[in-house]
Design a protein around this motif. Structure first.
Motif, PDB file in Angstrom:
ATOM      1  N   TYR A 146     -30.878  26.779  15.454  1.00 11.15           N
ATOM      2  CA  TYR A 146     -31.634  26.226  14.073  1.00 11.15           C
ATOM      3  C   TYR A 146     -32.708  27.153  14.182  1.00 11.15           C
ATOM      4  O   TYR A 146     -33.433  27.619  15.207  1.00 11.15           O
ATOM      5  CB  TYR A 146     -31.870  24.911  14.268  1.00 11.15           C
ATOM      6  CG  TYR A 146     -30.723  23.952  13.956  1.00 11.15           C
ATOM      7  CD1 TYR A 146     -30.450  23.369  12.719  1.00 11.15           C
ATOM      8  CD2 TYR A 146     -30.083  23.393  15.181  1.00 11.15           C
ATOM      9  CE1 TYR A 146     -29.305  22.587  12.767  1.00 11.15           C
ATOM     10  CE2 TYR A 146     -29.069  22.599  15.125  1.00 11.15           C
ATOM     11  CZ  TYR A 146     -28.699  22.233  13.808  1.00 11.15           C
ATOM     12  OH  TYR A 146     -27.340  21.248  13.794  1.00 11.15           O
ATOM     13  N   TRP A 153     -35.608  26.193   7.140  1.00  5.76           N
ATOM     14  CA  TRP A 153     -34.542  25.254   6.480  1.00  5.76           C
ATOM     15  C   TRP A 153     -34.085  25.076   5.423  1.00  5.76           C
ATOM     16  O   TRP A 153     -33.090  24.810   4.950  1.00  5.76           O
ATOM     17  CB  TRP A 153     -35.101  23.698   7.088  1.00  5.76           C
ATOM     18  CG  TRP A 153     -35.084  23.831   8.401  1.00  5.76           C
ATOM     19  CD1 TRP A 153     -34.806  24.812   9.491  1.00  5.76           C
ATOM     20  CD2 TRP A 153     -35.071  22.517   9.412  1.00  5.76           C
ATOM     21  NE1 TRP A 153     -34.916  24.174  10.923  1.00  5.76           N
ATOM     22  CE2 TRP A 153     -34.793  22.847  10.797  1.00  5.76           C
ATOM     23  CE3 TRP A 153     -35.244  21.137   9.003  1.00  5.76           C
ATOM     24  CZ2 TRP A 153     -34.951  21.917  11.841  1.00  5.76           C
ATOM     25  CZ3 TRP A 153     -35.455  20.183  10.027  1.00  5.76           C
ATOM     26  CH2 TRP A 153     -35.164  20.624  11.487  1.00  5.76           C
ATOM     27  N   TRP A 159     -29.066  19.810   4.594  1.00  3.71           N
ATOM     28  CA  TRP A 159     -29.536  19.694   5.771  1.00  3.71           C
ATOM     29  C   TRP A 159     -28.466  18.941   6.693  1.00  3.71           C
ATOM     30  O   TRP A 159     -27.831  18.155   5.984  1.00  3.71           O
ATOM     31  CB  TRP A 159     -30.550  19.063   5.988  1.00  3.71           C
ATOM     32  CG  TRP A 159     -31.952  19.683   5.923  1.00  3.71           C
ATOM     33  CD1 TRP A 159     -32.059  21.431   5.481  1.00  3.71           C
ATOM     34  CD2 TRP A 159     -33.362  19.486   5.702  1.00  3.71           C
ATOM     35  NE1 TRP A 159     -33.417  21.510   4.907  1.00  3.71           N
ATOM     36  CE2 TRP A 159     -34.039  20.482   5.129  1.00  3.71           C
ATOM     37  CE3 TRP A 159     -33.926  18.167   6.171  1.00  3.71           C
ATOM     38  CZ2 TRP A 159     -35.533  20.305   5.575  1.00  3.71           C
ATOM     39  CZ3 TRP A 159     -35.438  18.305   6.241  1.00  3.71           C
ATOM     40  CH2 TRP A 159     -36.269  19.195   5.868  1.00  3.71           C
ATOM     41  N   GLN A 163     -31.146  18.133  11.489  1.00  2.00           N
ATOM     42  CA  GLN A 163     -32.167  18.374  10.511  1.00  2.00           C
ATOM     43  C   GLN A 163     -32.773  17.021  10.151  1.00  2.00           C
ATOM     44  O   GLN A 163     -33.854  16.781  10.213  1.00  2.00           O
ATOM     45  CB  GLN A 163     -31.645  19.178   9.639  1.00  2.00           C
ATOM     46  CG  GLN A 163     -31.426  20.727  10.133  1.00  2.00           C
ATOM     47  CD  GLN A 163     -30.856  21.724   8.934  1.00  2.00           C
ATOM     48  OE1 GLN A 163     -29.739  21.564   8.830  1.00  2.00           O
ATOM     49  NE2 GLN A 163     -31.600  22.891   8.784  1.00  2.00           N
TER      50      GLN A 163
END
Length: 226
Positions: A146, A153, A159, A163
């Motif tokens: 990630y 993000w 997500w 996340q």
């Protein structure tokens, strides 16, 4: 059909944790109680000790996990004032506990997940940014899949469970409170169902002997005062 989201929640797992120590402690206390109350021999005590977590083990861990997840959802809704409409989804255990521990997942409507992220961004953005950097920055022995910044993000509606789970990690402090108030009781109540057949039968025989012994003592007491 309503879209759903999955998220991890803070949980120490069942290895070298609050829960493993609680299980060991509850077994030890149970052994002491039975040893005294049933006048167990050393061999019988050993049979009882070996009998815990011999059957219904998956159900035991599942039930404790579910109880914890439901308590966590309740507490986080109280803290945030949000109605997450979440439920316990599953528990995932590693083959070995070298680098990972058990993980718990909850399911919630996608709209609730987005509302929760919005709440975090409004009230805990700095904490979230620090957690993202801490959890997802590559280093020796760890390669992150990630990006390690909140900005990278992107759209929260896209997500994944890790996340979203990072947002829930902000409420990690709730775990100790939940354990203290309800999960120890869940462990205590559930352990009896994990006793193997040999230990169960041994306890039944010991109970029968104790009842006979107590009946004889009552009869002797009546004779003494007759």
């Amino acid at each position: 059909m309503e879209n759903k989201a999955i998220a991890t929640i803070p949980f120490q797992g069942f290895y070298n944790s609050l829960y493993s120590y609680a299980i060991e402690n509850e077994i030890d206390q149970s052994l002491e109680w039975y040893a005294e109350d049933y006048e167990l021999t050393e061999a019988q005590r050993e049979t009882l000790a070996d009998g815990y977590l011999e059957k219904n083990t998956s159900e035991f861990y599942y039930n404790v996990s579910k109880d914890y997840a439901e308590a966590f959802i309740y507490e986080i809704e109280r803290d945030t004032g949000l109605a997450l409409n979440a439920r316990f989804e599953s528990m995932e255990s590693p083959r070995e506990y070298n680098f990972q521990t058990d993980r718990l997942f909850i399911e919630l409507p996608e709209a609730s997940a987005v509302a929760f992220v919005d709440y975090i961004l409004s009230n805990h953005k700095e904490e979230l940014e620090k957690l993202i950097a801490q959890r997802f920055t590559s280093r020796d022995g760890f390669w992150s899949n990630y990006k390690n910044t909140l900005e990278a993000w992107g759209d929260p509606s896209k997500w994944d469970y890790n996340q979203l789970g990072t947002c829930f990690e902000i409420f990690e402090y709730l775990e100790q409170e939940i354990y203290d108030h309800s999960i120890y009781e869940s462990i205590s109540n559930g352990l009896a169902d994990t006793l193997g057949d040999a230990a169960d039968k041994m306890l039944d025989k010991c109970l029968e002997k104790r009842e006979i012994r107590e009946a004889n003592e009552r009869a002797q007491l009546k004779l003494a005062f007759a």
